[in-house]
Design an enzyme around this catalytic site. Sequence first.
Site, PDB file in Angstrom:
ATOM      1  N   HIS A  31       0.866  -1.189   0.000  1.00 31.16           N
ATOM      2  CA  HIS A  31       0.000   0.000   0.000  1.00 31.16           C
ATOM      3  C   HIS A  31       0.897   1.233   0.000  1.00 31.16           C
ATOM      4  O   HIS A  31       1.589   1.512   0.972  1.00 31.16           O
ATOM      5  CB  HIS A  31      -0.922  -0.017   1.223  1.00 31.16           C
ATOM      6  CG  HIS A  31      -1.885   1.129   1.235  1.00 31.16           C
ATOM      7  ND1 HIS A  31      -2.930   1.215   0.340  1.00 31.16           N
ATOM      8  CD2 HIS A  31      -1.942   2.244   1.991  1.00 31.16           C
ATOM      9  CE1 HIS A  31      -3.603   2.336   0.574  1.00 31.16           C
ATOM     10  NE2 HIS A  31      -3.018   2.981   1.557  1.00 31.16           N
ATOM     11  N   ASP A  33       1.131   5.157  -0.304  1.00 27.33           N
ATOM     12  CA  ASP A  33       0.413   6.438  -0.280  1.00 27.33           C
ATOM     13  C   ASP A  33       1.127   7.479  -1.129  1.00 27.33           C
ATOM     14  O   ASP A  33       2.307   7.752  -0.922  1.00 27.33           O
ATOM     15  CB  ASP A  33       0.300   6.952   1.159  1.00 27.33           C
ATOM     16  CG  ASP A  33      -0.733   6.181   1.962  1.00 27.33           C
ATOM     17  OD1 ASP A  33      -1.905   6.200   1.547  1.00 27.33           O
ATOM     18  OD2 ASP A  33      -0.376   5.555   2.977  1.00 27.33           O
ATOM     19  N   ASP A 146      -8.326   1.648   1.487  1.00 22.76           N
ATOM     20  CA  ASP A 146      -7.967   2.614   2.534  1.00 22.76           C
ATOM     21  C   ASP A 146      -8.803   3.888   2.609  1.00 22.76           C
ATOM     22  O   ASP A 146      -8.712   4.601   3.587  1.00 22.76           O
ATOM     23  CB  ASP A 146      -6.475   2.983   2.395  1.00 22.76           C
ATOM     24  CG  ASP A 146      -5.899   3.490   3.710  1.00 22.76           C
ATOM     25  OD1 ASP A 146      -6.382   3.062   4.780  1.00 22.76           O
ATOM     26  OD2 ASP A 146      -4.970   4.317   3.679  1.00 22.76           O
ATOM     27  N   HIS A 415      -6.283   9.562  -1.138  1.00 21.92           N
ATOM     28  CA  HIS A 415      -7.077   9.559   0.102  1.00 21.92           C
ATOM     29  C   HIS A 415      -6.357  10.152   1.317  1.00 21.92           C
ATOM     30  O   HIS A 415      -6.942  10.213   2.394  1.00 21.92           O
ATOM     31  CB  HIS A 415      -7.599   8.145   0.405  1.00 21.92           C
ATOM     32  CG  HIS A 415      -6.516   7.118   0.530  1.00 21.92           C
ATOM     33  ND1 HIS A 415      -6.084   6.376  -0.551  1.00 21.92           N
ATOM     34  CD2 HIS A 415      -5.769   6.719   1.582  1.00 21.92           C
ATOM     35  CE1 HIS A 415      -5.117   5.561  -0.146  1.00 21.92           C
ATOM     36  NE2 HIS A 415      -4.906   5.740   1.130  1.00 21.92           N
TER      37      HIS A 415
END
Length: 1010
Positions: A31, A33, A146, A415
Amino acid sequence: MRPPLLLLLLGLLPRADGRGELRAFVVAHSHMDVGWVYTVQESMHAYAANVYTSVVEELMKGKQRKFIAVEQEFFRLWWDAVATDTHKQQVHQLLQEGRLEFVIGGQVMHDEAVTLIDDQILQLTEGHGFLYETFAIRPQFSWHVDPFGASATTPTLFALAGFNAHLISRIDYDLKADMQKNKKLQFVWQGSPSLSERQEIFTHVMDQYSYCTPSHIPFSNRSGFYWNGIAAFPDPPKDGVYPNMSLPVTNTNIHLYAQTMVANIKERAAWFQTSDVLWPWGCDKQFFNASVQYSNMDLLLDYINKHSDQFGLTVQYATVGDYFQAVYSRNLTWEIRDSQDFLPYSTEPFQTWTGFYTSRSTLKGIARRASSLLYAGESFFTQYVRKHPASSICKCRALKQLQSLRWAVSEVQHHDGITGTESPKVKDMYVNNLMYGMFNVKKLMASIIFDMINAKNGEVYSSVYNNNSGIPGVTDVDQYVVVYNPLSWNITTFIKVSVSHLAMSVYDELGHSVPAQVQSSAESHSTYDLYILVEISGLSYRKYNVKPLNGKQSAFIGRSVKYKRKDVTRADQHSRQLLPVVNDCYQVLFDQNTNLMHSITERETNQTVQLTQEFLEYHVNGDVMEGPISDNYLFAPNASAIPVSKAVGLEVVSGNLMTEIRQYFYSNVTSQDYIYAVYTRMYMVPEGYDGKLLCHRIEQEYSVGPLELNREAVLRTSTNLNTRQLLYTDSNGYQIQKRPFKAYVNNTVARNYYPMVQTAYIEDDTTRLMLLAERAHGVSSQGNGQVEVMLHRRLWNNLQWDLNYNLTLNDSSVVRPVIWLILGAKAVTNILYRTSGLALEHRPVVMFGALSDKPKLPGQLQQNSVHSSPVTVPPNLHLQTLSIPGWKYSSNHAEQVHSIRRGKQKQGDADFTRILLRIRHLYEVGEDPVLSRPVTVNLKSLLKGLGSVMVVEERSLTGTWDVNTLKRWKWKTAQYPSKGFSNGTDTSENCIVTVHPKEIRTFFVYFQGQ
């Protein structure tokens, strides 16, 4: 011998429940970001580049290994700047073998609560265009693990993009527990009530373990399954030893590892209807050393499979597509979920994630302004390329300028971007990238104008922030204002320009006087605000001349009256003096005892609504030892909101075209400085102009801040409408969600906050009060007849996690959001609010210029300034996209695959012949007797101003599929018992298209002579 009946039943009957031997699908992922705590550059250096390098190299070493890649921004940076030719060949091979799978495929994993549908589509299209052009692949599954809550717009978009299944994770903790217990984590979601089963999508909600591998292992005090440890910043360690590396798998612990993994798989299996278990392997910032990851997991999976009889299950490396394919082939019948979303989101009784709806309001505002400028720049450039083929502007450079803003607007939809949940340095990164892209697009638009009016000497200067740009001191140079209308309807509106003189005149291209009003500025003592009434057709621009002059043609001058500051706490309720402000649509009364708004009368129906507005603040706790805290994400008020001002000052500036009511809110009667201000504008439209939208809006601009620490500021509007505390809010500017007030044991205030991206309203049986916004806010109805909008937050707390990552929200800025109010009968507001919301989102682009020598051909100048061929759609349609994407791929899939496999991707310049067009129907089925009807559009005549349309191809939402070949999986439901493939839309014949309610139709358009 007859076999026992039981065996017959187990063996021969099809397993209706999809149970059988358990199969675990181990999905390796990282994951990543795009922003959050570290900037994109810091992340690339510390771990992200290593993820792709090491994963690609390791996948090549074992045919059984697989991996999913999600966010394209990191992948594209790696592909362009880090990957070797060998890596690139290997990626092609792994994609063909199905061992590397791109899921979602957008630039980022977008937030679902505070993003606008246009920007979600943009970032998805950006990523998909790259993937299709580079690899001829089209992602078919989502992995929205997420975002903080799930919107009902997202499943519809993913269906329109050709996805076969959608995956989410963060939903309310109590709801998830309930769904888990009842095996209801999987369903077919019909996100849009109007499109319903045509654009439904199978949706999987992750269980309580979410997207990270459960890290607790009973035989070690270190976490398990994270053999590469945790990414280290700012530099990767030279010795390759990272913090918290899991115990390597050895002969002595392999059985213990296997037992732990199997136990977790079995626990999860009990929550789903089929015997297929999705087992995510990874977490944030993982697989930067894929070698140590796979070498340990290989041993473990082999061991479990060798002892599968003993463990009662098998395990395999898998992609998300492998997992969904297995579930799909079970042929079960699934429940249908309607268009209700999963917002807001709570993780515990006092952890309600509704603060981020407002966090970093300035960033939210810049992100939306950038998106709106990009929208204008795209259509402006597209028309220029079509109408001026032999132009002097370098098209490739122009495309790069647009691409810089496409990239920045896509990036901030992450996000932890537009949500305001990032660290300050990452916020600065987003803002810098947005400002740079906006500067580029403004520069491009200015150079196009210059080229079109053949001006050799002179300059167009314009600033991204319209409010601090204006016409400089008067010289002998001709000053003009160029105004572009990016909407495909005719608009009549006011633009505001700062000027240095009170006596001004404004003329159009033909030298006719234009209605204007000039008045003292609320913001600055040294300048004046000039409001010009502009009337512009769809996708067209006009040029206005502004001259200082003391003649009879000069603009109206607004006169100011200042009223005494009033003590609100001591107002005399008995002798009420009311001050009226009137235009053709409304009469607004202000109470002179308090200087506050008192009521609004809608003049057509003579309906009066009592309406007052006040600023309040929620006080929140900053000490974790004292109780729940508010932070970037969470909102945890410790009591009801408290009114902030005891005294209100009032100034009314009135002229023939506009009245501006300026209210200043002070903490007490003697305070020097105000903390809050509201500027309310009402417009009077002269005869001969279409003033319907202009007259029906009460425009409000707020000035809020700097706040004290641990304060959350709201504007509460209270009315006498009997709303039963029912609120309506929009979902990403696409559709409306009903929000009844719910009482909870804990945290009721925060759990009744919802995101307002563009629209919120309250209503009784006859009358509706609508609020339209130009950036996202949290919104709530905490009492009957009330609606409150959170405008700003400033927080600090001592939670160690927040401090370590610098994720406190000590935002000392002043924010200036704008909200338009519309009041009226439901049927009237229904007609007004869709077009008004878009008119606020896409206000005209204003550019200023000076020409030192007049162009030689005045006739040509006039002709060019007013586009002779506007592009106009009916009022229930919106031209959502008109752009030149520049992709070089073939729109014939077989051809594109062939050229990629032969290594013959088109090199060289971008393709300027393919125009991307999207049209959206703004209304729901049954919402309005006229506007909810399907609309038939002839694309040839719609676009005739751009040339003669030769070919129109209908495409999937992001352009990568020909809709005629797009066959999505049709999942069995009680409503539709047969499984199969679903075809989306009726495709267009002869360039004539019928657009049904809520449809978004996407086309490639090619013109003659290309």
